[in-house]
Design an enzyme around this catalytic site. Sequence first.
Site, PDB file in Angstrom:
ATOM      1  N   GLU A 136       0.827  -1.199   0.000  1.00 41.06           N
ATOM      2  CA  GLU A 136       0.000   0.000   0.000  1.00 41.06           C
ATOM      3  C   GLU A 136       0.861   1.248   0.000  1.00 41.06           C
ATOM      4  OE1 GLU A 136      -3.991  -1.635   2.219  1.00 41.06           O
ATOM      5  OE2 GLU A 136      -2.454  -0.738   3.475  1.00 41.06           O
ATOM      6  N   CYS A 154       3.713   8.527   0.239  1.00 45.82           N
ATOM      7  CA  CYS A 154       4.328   7.648   1.221  1.00 45.82           C
ATOM      8  C   CYS A 154       4.514   6.296   0.527  1.00 45.82           C
ATOM      9  CB  CYS A 154       3.358   7.572   2.406  1.00 45.82           C
ATOM     10  SG  CYS A 154       3.875   6.502   3.722  1.00 45.82           S
ATOM     11  N   CYS A 199       6.721  -6.356   7.193  1.00 41.74           N
ATOM     12  CA  CYS A 199       7.846  -5.790   7.948  1.00 41.74           C
ATOM     13  C   CYS A 199       8.239  -6.788   9.022  1.00 41.74           C
ATOM     14  CB  CYS A 199       7.423  -4.469   8.608  1.00 41.74           C
ATOM     15  SG  CYS A 199       8.783  -3.584   9.410  1.00 41.74           S
ATOM     16  N   CYS A 237       7.180  -3.781  15.650  1.00 41.54           N
ATOM     17  CA  CYS A 237       6.740  -2.724  16.571  1.00 41.54           C
ATOM     18  C   CYS A 237       5.307  -3.009  17.053  1.00 41.54           C
ATOM     19  CB  CYS A 237       6.827  -1.354  15.908  1.00 41.54           C
ATOM     20  SG  CYS A 237       8.505  -0.911  15.449  1.00 41.54           S
ATOM     21  N   CYS A 246       2.149  -1.112  15.517  1.00 39.45           N
ATOM     22  CA  CYS A 246       2.042  -0.936  14.063  1.00 39.45           C
ATOM     23  C   CYS A 246       1.331  -2.101  13.398  1.00 39.45           C
ATOM     24  CB  CYS A 246       3.441  -0.772  13.467  1.00 39.45           C
ATOM     25  SG  CYS A 246       3.412  -0.530  11.684  1.00 39.45           S
ATOM     26  N   CYS A 267      -0.557   6.727   9.398  1.00 37.81           N
ATOM     27  CA  CYS A 267       0.650   6.025   9.838  1.00 37.81           C
ATOM     28  C   CYS A 267       0.304   4.770  10.602  1.00 37.81           C
ATOM     29  CB  CYS A 267       1.451   6.897  10.808  1.00 37.81           C
ATOM     30  SG  CYS A 267       2.280   8.247  10.042  1.00 37.81           S
TER      31      CYS A 267
HETATM   32  N1  SAH Z   1       9.793   1.421   9.411  1.00 36.67           N
HETATM   33  C1  SAH Z   1       9.939   2.829   9.300  1.00 36.67           C
HETATM   34  C2  SAH Z   1       8.890   3.489   8.454  1.00 36.67           C
HETATM   35  C3  SAH Z   1       7.443   3.072   8.608  1.00 36.67           C
HETATM   36  S1  SAH Z   1       6.531   3.629   9.997  1.00 36.67           S
HETATM   37  C4  SAH Z   1       9.976   3.451  10.686  1.00 36.67           C
HETATM   38  O1  SAH Z   1       9.836   2.734  11.672  1.00 36.67           O
HETATM   39  O2  SAH Z   1      10.203   4.635  10.801  1.00 36.67           O
HETATM   40  C5  SAH Z   1       6.315   5.328   9.818  1.00 36.67           C
HETATM   41  C6  SAH Z   1       5.958   6.017  11.145  1.00 36.67           C
HETATM   42  O3  SAH Z   1       4.634   5.678  11.563  1.00 36.67           O
HETATM   43  C7  SAH Z   1       6.881   5.633  12.281  1.00 36.67           C
HETATM   44  O4  SAH Z   1       7.348   6.769  12.927  1.00 36.67           O
HETATM   45  C8  SAH Z   1       5.975   4.845  13.226  1.00 36.67           C
HETATM   46  O5  SAH Z   1       6.417   4.975  14.550  1.00 36.67           O
HETATM   47  C9  SAH Z   1       4.630   5.483  12.958  1.00 36.67           C
HETATM   48  N2  SAH Z   1       3.476   4.650  13.321  1.00 36.67           N
HETATM   49  C10 SAH Z   1       3.366   3.318  13.221  1.00 36.67           C
HETATM   50  N3  SAH Z   1       2.140   2.913  13.627  1.00 36.67           N
HETATM   51  C11 SAH Z   1       1.465   4.033  13.999  1.00 36.67           C
HETATM   52  C12 SAH Z   1       0.138   4.275  14.465  1.00 36.67           C
HETATM   53  N4  SAH Z   1      -0.747   3.302  14.616  1.00 36.67           N
HETATM   54  N5  SAH Z   1      -0.202   5.538  14.737  1.00 36.67           N
HETATM   55  C13 SAH Z   1       0.668   6.565  14.528  1.00 36.67           C
HETATM   56  N6  SAH Z   1       1.913   6.387  14.059  1.00 36.67           N
HETATM   57  C14 SAH Z   1       2.309   5.138  13.797  1.00 36.67           C
END
Ligand code: SAH
Length: 371
Positions: free
Chosen positions: A94, A107, A114, A118, A121, A337
């Site tokens: 996506e 984006c 991944c 995390c 996420c 995000c």
């Molecule tokens: N793997 C990379 C890029 C993808 S995530 C990274 O970790 O930076 C992009 C951003 O979205 C990251 O800063 C992550 O912390 C944030 N993110 C992930 N899940 C989220 C959520 N549910 N709400 C808000 N931000 C989120």
Amino acid sequence: MNSQIYDLKGHTKDELVEILNRMGEPRFRATQLFKWIYQKGVTDFSRMTDISKLSQRKFDAAFIPESVSIVTAETSRDGTVKYLYRLADGKAVEGVLIPDPPRLTLCVSTQVGCRMGCAFCKTARMGWFRNLSAGEIVDQVCQVNTHIGPRRKVTNIVFMGMGEPLDNLENTLKAIEILGSAEGLQFSHRRLTVSTCGLVNKLTGLGNITKRFRLAVSLNAADDEIRDRLMPINRKYPIARLLEACRTISLRNRERITFEYVLLKDVNDRQKDAKALVKLFHGVKVKINLIPFNETEGIPFARPSDATILKFQKILLDAHMTAIIRDSRGDDISAACGQLATADATTLPPSSHPLPGSRGQCESVLDPPPL
Ligand code: SAH
């Protein structure tokens, strides 16, 4: 006779010169191709009027012109568009287009799924399937340009879609080189942002490469105990090592690394967390992006209240830090995000709505975080 098949958008200008040379074509052909593909958005060789019919036929046999295709484009109330792309092997990723006039930010994804795990996420729940090739990364931009064209073009790219760009560093760097080409889309380092969860081993090797992109680091906690729980990578590379690696990156004058901080209710949004953040960056000029958690089904975290978010920001501002609250865009279509996750990356879902996560052939380098 050359029978090898090449991905048209997966090669830098120099590589294309080499490939064409082996096909008996002159150097300037690479420049012509770059201009057609990236500046005019034409990949049909028969429309490339300054290339002979004979060469057009050769290219038809030698190149695969598109490596991703848009399956659906879903527009949210705020104008954000979520794209679902199909890859050649049927897998899907996506992307999100965010209009923020005069900018039009895309984006992009760097991996199918991944493996960073995390806790907050959605993409992490899918597990990891494979890396995207450079061509698949570049083509996300090309396909969107065609989709929104001809008068509009993507102006900024953030590597914040599915996947961890530094876990697919080689292809990400190659994609950046292709996107930056003077004969192609001409993305300067100011308009390209790579976001990482903090792969220190890869960060330390970057050195001067920031001349080609901006760096954002997903910090999300100011102490190791909390960050360990949220981001398994922290158990391998704790905060002190991460910041040390960030210091080795040479930045241009007045440039800053951006630190992203997802605000999670009662987890990292307390006043003492903000104070810990101030202390962590004492004397260092950084930019903090505060991202209120985008609530996602099946992920056990909540968004703090607006009052809490503002109080958190105020503590940073009072300490003379740059702290911006990033409003969530496209959350009504799960495009914000951390909400990107294709239901099953091996076969495409019938609609673009993320379905309850299937882990598929999940591969994780790290243990799932304890909650
Ligand atoms: N793997 C990379 C890029 C993808 S995530 C990274 O970790 O930076 C992009 C951003 O979205 C990251 O800063 C992550 O912390 C944030 N993110 C992930 N899940 C989220 C959520 N549910 N709400 C808000 N931000 C989120």
